[in-house]
Each structure stands twice: as C-alpha cells, then as structure tokens.
Motif scaffolding. Sequence first.
Motif, short mmCIF file in Angstrom:
data_model
loop_
_atom_site.label_atom_id
_atom_site.label_comp_id
_atom_site.label_asym_id
_atom_site.label_seq_id
_atom_site.Cartn_x
_atom_site.Cartn_y
_atom_site.Cartn_z
N ILE A 1 21.37 10.09 -32.38
CA ILE A 1 21.57 9.70 -30.98
C ILE A 1 20.39 10.16 -30.13
N MET A 2 19.87 11.36 -30.38
CA MET A 2 18.70 11.84 -29.66
C MET A 2 17.50 10.92 -29.90
N TYR A 3 17.32 10.47 -31.14
CA TYR A 3 16.22 9.58 -31.47
C TYR A 3 16.33 8.28 -30.69
N LEU A 4 17.52 7.69 -30.64
CA LEU A 4 17.70 6.41 -29.94
C LEU A 4 17.45 6.58 -28.44
N LYS A 5 17.84 7.73 -27.88
CA LYS A 5 17.58 7.97 -26.45
C LYS A 5 16.08 8.05 -26.19
N LYS A 6 15.35 8.70 -27.10
CA LYS A 6 13.90 8.81 -26.94
C LYS A 6 13.21 7.45 -27.04
N GLN A 7 13.86 6.52 -27.74
CA GLN A 7 13.30 5.17 -27.87
C GLN A 7 13.56 4.32 -26.63
N GLY A 8 14.30 4.89 -25.68
CA GLY A 8 14.56 4.18 -24.43
C GLY A 8 15.92 3.54 -24.32
N ALA A 9 16.79 3.81 -25.29
CA ALA A 9 18.14 3.24 -25.24
C ALA A 9 18.93 3.83 -24.08
N LYS A 10 19.61 2.96 -23.36
CA LYS A 10 20.51 3.40 -22.30
C LYS A 10 21.97 3.35 -22.76
N ARG A 11 22.19 2.64 -23.86
CA ARG A 11 23.50 2.60 -24.51
C ARG A 11 23.27 2.47 -26.01
N VAL A 12 24.30 2.78 -26.81
CA VAL A 12 24.16 2.66 -28.26
C VAL A 12 25.27 1.77 -28.82
N LEU A 13 24.90 1.06 -29.87
CA LEU A 13 25.84 0.22 -30.61
C LEU A 13 25.91 0.78 -32.02
N ILE A 14 27.12 1.13 -32.46
CA ILE A 14 27.28 1.80 -33.74
C ILE A 14 28.15 0.97 -34.68
N SER A 15 28.04 1.28 -35.98
CA SER A 15 28.88 0.61 -36.98
C SER A 15 29.56 1.66 -37.87
N ASN A 16 29.80 2.82 -37.29
CA ASN A 16 30.23 3.96 -38.09
C ASN A 16 31.71 3.93 -38.50
N CYS A 17 32.01 4.73 -39.54
CA CYS A 17 33.39 4.92 -39.97
C CYS A 17 34.12 5.79 -38.95
N SER A 18 35.39 6.06 -39.19
CA SER A 18 36.19 6.83 -38.25
C SER A 18 35.59 8.21 -37.97
N ASP A 19 35.21 8.93 -39.03
CA ASP A 19 34.73 10.30 -38.85
C ASP A 19 33.35 10.31 -38.21
N CYS A 20 32.47 9.37 -38.62
CA CYS A 20 31.15 9.28 -37.99
C CYS A 20 31.28 8.98 -36.50
N SER A 21 32.21 8.11 -36.16
CA SER A 21 32.41 7.76 -34.75
C SER A 21 32.86 8.99 -33.96
N ASN A 22 33.66 9.83 -34.58
CA ASN A 22 34.05 11.10 -33.95
C ASN A 22 32.81 11.90 -33.56
N THR A 23 31.87 12.02 -34.49
CA THR A 23 30.69 12.85 -34.24
C THR A 23 29.77 12.20 -33.20
N VAL A 24 29.72 10.86 -33.19
CA VAL A 24 28.94 10.18 -32.16
C VAL A 24 29.52 10.47 -30.79
#
Length: 435
Positions: A376-399
Amino acid sequence: MEQFYSFPLKMHVGGPDTPIVKEGQRIKRGECIAEPKGLGAKIHSSVSGNVVKITDSAIVIKPDDKQSEEYVKIKKCDSIADTVYEAGVVGAGGAGFPTHIKLKTKLSNGYIIANCVECEPVLHHNIGRIEKKPEEIIKGIRYAMSSTGAKKAYIAIKSKHLEAIKVLKNCLKNDNSIQIKELPDMYPMGEERAIIHAIFDRWLEPTQLPADADCVVLNAETLFNITMAVEYGKPVIDKDITVIGKLKSGIEPNVFFQVPVGTSIKSLIEKCGGIDGEYGELIIGGPYTGTSQDIDTAIVTKTSGGAIVTIPFPEYKGPIGLLVCACGANEARLRDVASKMNSQVVGVTKCKNVEEIKGANKCKTPGHCPGQAQAIMYLKKQGAKRVLISNCSDCSNTVMCCAPKMGLPVYHHTDHVFRTVNYPLTRRLPMEHES
C-alpha cells in the motif's frame, strides 16, 4: 431465430482437442466429437443434430427441433480411470484438469478429498447438487477410493451448509472410511492447498500438488460425473450452473441442473426473466476468479460455474493503484475493472505472498496473509489516491488495517458483484475473538 450449440475444443487443461467429425455429419447426443492428442479430455455432443461448422477453436452443431434425454453411452472399460477418460470427465469446479489422470494416482496410504466447499460466494449449484443427490457424490468418492487405493476420504465443506452436512451424514451412516471436515466460511477456503492445510495442518509449497501430500482432490460435481460415467455410461454432456444477479426474477440464485454443454448463457438469463435494466458486465465463473464475457457469445462449458449479471461499475476518474493477489483477479482483470471505472492506473504491485510459477501467480499460504502495508505504501508513492485490490478475505483484512490510515480508500474487484446481490463487501472481517 436459429439455435446453435458451440463446443470449444479446449474445455480442459492441456491443448485443444482434435475434431473427429466433419461438417455436414449427423451427430447423436452423447457421441464423441473431439479427442485429445496429449493432455486433455474427450468432448461429446450434448445434442442430436448436424455439424454445421468446424474451426480451430470450436465445433458448431445445429440441433434437431426435438431433443431427447437419451444419449450414446461410452464404451465399457476394465478400469474406473479408463471409464472416466472415455466420459471426458474434467475438474468441474473451474480448473478443468482431466480427472482420469488423478484417478491413476496410487494412494495406498493416502486420501481422497471431496471438495464440497463451493469456494466462490454467490454460487449455489454444488451445494444444491449435494442436497439433491448426495448418494451420487458418495458413490463418486468410493469409486475414486477404489481407483487410487485410498483407504480414507474427507468431505471438505463449509460448516454453514447445515442441510448439506445433514444429508451427507445420513448417507454415510456408519462408514468411518469417509469423514466430514467442516471448514470456516472464508475465501479462498476451497483452494486445494488451503483445504489440505485445514485438514492436515500442513502447507504445500506453491510448486507442489496434492499428490505430494498423498491426496487427490475432486470437486463435488466431478464426483457426480464419475458416478454417472461408471454406473450409467454417461459422458460429460450436461453441467450444473448458477445464474444470479441483476435479473427480473430478483437477486436470489437460480440453480440449473444438467444444462446441455454448449447452451447459450443468454438463453438461461432469459429463463430468469431477462436482465433488469442497465447492467455492468456478465461474469462467467465466480466473483473472485471469473472472467468478463460477451452476453451474446457466452456458453455453458464443462467448467462453467456461474453466470453473474452485475450492476454498473462505480466511477472514479482519478489515479488508482492495483494490488494483485494470487487468490483473486490477475493484473489483466484488475486493469479491465479499472478501465470500466474510468480510472487511471498509476501503479501495480503484488501481494507479498505471491510466487510466480510457470507464468501463473500462486499464493504461498492461501487464506493466511502476512500483511500488505509495504504494498500500500508503494502504491501511494506511485501517486495512487485510491487502491483496487483482488485479495482474499485475510489479505483484505490487512489492507483495511493500513490503507485507510494512509488516506487511501479501497475498492475490491468484487464490489460490484456483491452490491448487486446484497452480499457483504470484502473488507475488514471480524476475527473470532471480535465476534
């Protein structure tokens, strides 16, 4: 309007089949029309009619006006594995791996695992099949045990499916060789290595197969097809499928049992009353791993699981970052979703648990996530203002534990699906100690 049935020459893992029929030839339901020249599975016609076109990718048949449920039976074989080969049985849960190869695995000290989890949310045909014909699933398990020499089997199923568990227990009675293993309701519980970990508390490496744990994993409908082949000589010419979404019949699932392979998805949607107004896309498969397809050309195949008609996509015209997970959509699918949202992709990264094996993303420990803060830190540094994820249940928890704190709103690529059918979104899920 004339009706045609299309049979893709690749409905399985391996190369496309070779047609063994010619244009103009008359075909009966159940007749073999294509054979593999290596890894693959036979393809049979689900209708009686005439072959009107053969291309490099498909055989097209114009069906007779009147159809019968009768079919040409496969030839009798001495072994279960050979019978399953003749029937063209493949993994019906979406993978499409030729089942006869699995049934040749020697498991004298191993296990058959019946995958009755129905991993993808909103799909209901596997559980419906179990509730409708549990005996055929149990018989399929026993045939698989006989073929491999396995002395024991597990039925993996989510604990929330109370009725299905009840009917399975009634069928098993005092058969201690087959045990039911109840699993939690989370995604991707149903992935082979996740099931093996849940049963045996052992993680296979991403490069390993269930056979490395002395296991063969078979989907519920695949087991049903094994029984149909062995006891009735029936090839795989029909498919169970769930049709759901933005339909005039409402958002409740429509389960169709034994739909002829090659049937147009559009015709099934019409049986549900048609699409209710404007829609976003048609997904074939499940919300997490399904593919977006053209409603006018999509058909039922041996591996089709669901047909989901979604609401329109939300619009976000700003910069967005993509977080790819091995358990969900790949980068191409996330870019597709971002495009349909009118978003500008400024960065892409992968879940830290992803390993690329032969060009495909594999998760080290599916359903168990080590954390996504770095991504998430990497995507913010790339200029993202929002993120789109495809994660499983547990990964989404951590996001969700880090992205909002960094000021980044989160979209999940399944959001438009779950909003369509009023399911909870894949976000922060309560852990056991919080519920």
